[in-house]
Design a protein around this motif. Sequence first.
Motif, short mmCIF file in Angstrom:
data_model
loop_
_atom_site.label_atom_id
_atom_site.label_comp_id
_atom_site.label_asym_id
_atom_site.label_seq_id
_atom_site.Cartn_x
_atom_site.Cartn_y
_atom_site.Cartn_z
N ARG A 100 7.40 35.54 5.75
CA ARG A 100 6.64 35.71 7.03
C ARG A 100 6.58 37.32 7.25
N SER A 101 5.25 37.80 8.04
CA SER A 101 5.33 39.12 8.48
C SER A 101 5.97 39.23 9.78
N TRP A 102 6.39 40.49 9.75
CA TRP A 102 6.75 41.01 10.92
C TRP A 102 6.53 42.66 10.90
N TRP A 103 6.81 43.21 12.00
CA TRP A 103 6.29 44.75 12.08
C TRP A 103 7.27 45.70 12.54
N ARG A 104 7.11 46.85 12.19
CA ARG A 104 7.98 47.93 12.86
C ARG A 104 7.34 48.37 14.08
N ARG A 105 8.30 48.86 14.89
CA ARG A 105 8.13 49.18 16.55
C ARG A 105 7.01 50.15 16.70
N HIS A 106 6.07 49.85 17.59
CA HIS A 106 5.19 50.84 18.08
C HIS A 106 6.01 52.11 18.78
N PRO A 107 5.63 53.46 18.26
CA PRO A 107 6.65 54.65 18.69
C PRO A 107 7.05 54.57 20.37
N LEU A 108 5.85 54.07 21.18
CA LEU A 108 6.10 54.21 22.35
C LEU A 108 7.22 53.02 22.86
N VAL A 109 7.69 51.94 22.05
CA VAL A 109 8.66 51.09 22.44
C VAL A 109 9.82 51.81 22.77
N PHE A 110 10.37 52.80 21.97
CA PHE A 110 11.58 53.65 22.12
C PHE A 110 11.60 54.30 23.47
N LEU A 111 10.38 54.61 24.01
CA LEU A 111 10.61 55.43 25.45
C LEU A 111 10.52 54.48 26.70
N VAL A 112 9.87 53.32 26.30
CA VAL A 112 9.98 52.29 27.28
C VAL A 112 11.41 51.80 27.50
N GLU A 113 12.03 51.49 26.22
CA GLU A 113 13.49 51.28 26.16
C GLU A 113 14.37 52.30 26.89
N ALA A 114 13.95 53.30 26.82
CA ALA A 114 14.84 54.54 26.95
C ALA A 114 14.64 54.62 28.59
N ALA A 115 13.30 54.27 29.20
CA ALA A 115 13.26 54.16 30.62
C ALA A 115 13.76 53.19 31.31
#
Length: 464
Positions: free
Chosen positions: A253-268
């Motif tokens: 089944r397909s899955w995807w690597r994170r969008h780079p901005l996810v890491f900034l949302v997570e950091a916030a």
Amino acid sequence: MAQTMDWQTLLNTERPGKPGRAEDPGRPNYTQDADRITFSAPFRRLANKTQVHPLYANDHLRHRMIHSSEVASVGRNLGMQVGHWLEEEREIKPGEAHKIAGVIHAACLAHDIGNPPFGHSGEATIGAWFKQQFERSEGLFKGVDEALWEEFIKFEGNAQGYRILTRLEMYRGKRGMDLTHAVIGAFTKYPMSASSSKAIKDAKAATGIAPADVKKHIYAGAKKFGFFEDERDIFATTATALGLIEEKDPDGRSWWRRHPLVFLVEAADDICYNIVDLEDGFTAGDLSFAKVKGLLLDLIENKPNDQSGFTEYEQISHLRAMAIGSAIGACVEAFKTNYTDIMAGRYSGELMDDSALGSQFRAIRKLASAQLFTAPRKTKLEVRGRNLIFSVLDGILPAYTALKEAGWSEADLPAYEKQLVRAVGLDLRGVNSNYTALHAMTDFVSGMTDRYAVETAKLLSGTS
């Protein structure tokens, strides 16, 4: 050749339901996304959902809507600083720093929109109830594909939030709020289904790693799941539009690597809940002034001037603001340091932990685990919340069981079940199978506020 993501596609602000439509430069789509989220009913309900501390009669303690607004503020600042750096590095076009900041702001507003009542313990409670039902294997719980059980017994607020944004709210059953691809990409912290997440964990455990340690040895985006099987195709469309890196789980089944901005949302989110939990812990009387002041000062490089003329509350408030500023700067530097790996989908850390302030934040989390998450008021709330959620799920189950027996026809429900549907406001649209019935139940219970859960449990148990 290793893949790398491209900002030209990552910042795609088209709407899935309106491809090709020209964007209004005076009111960009990502700004409209933030407006749609802010004015939505699920966002308003966050005002009566627990963040960490129980909802006391104390106006200074944060509930989940205040937390989401604060995360959005921090996220916008992170995005603007990273965006300006990307402009300087000529990674994005001049002026696109505002787009990055706006996309992150909208995603942060929505980051907790799928969380159930009573904090994260509510997620565990919903999962525990469904686990009991699947083990009994009766009625609606008999015949559901075992591969789908994980969506319920490991109920995940992130996936429920994705479902709200893309299916339930606004254009219900079609495209939900129809938010832009970029905002949905930045929102989706775990870009895979429950079955993919489980397959990846099982494969890692099969190598001999202890189950409790598996999450330490897998990709960050695989630790949980971010959408349900029903929404897989919706996310696949967004992933293609954004140019996310596609992978396959052990079952194909397909899955995807994170969008780079996810890491900034997570950091916030990490910055806010770690720092403001200290402030709320002091306000609630669970943490001493000296302890909170010391931990906040450890985050601040340029210490404040003499604060002797201020009250303890004013001092903590001032230090909290300075600490957030320091944390933003540290996470921006961590993003820069790990930029190449982030864009290649290889980075699997957390910016806050990998920043220059990582050890200080680990000390804060250690204190919170020892003193805040075990505070008597919080523990009592979680025990009460579990009993209330169990009572609600037990109480509404007969309506869905009767619906199945009526051939999924609401008009053919028996008299009592019709009354039950009206009394608590169950939405039976689109419920036409065991699987959709179970999701309708989680839609209902996860959407409740803390207070509404209390009142509904009283009604269903006959004690109101």
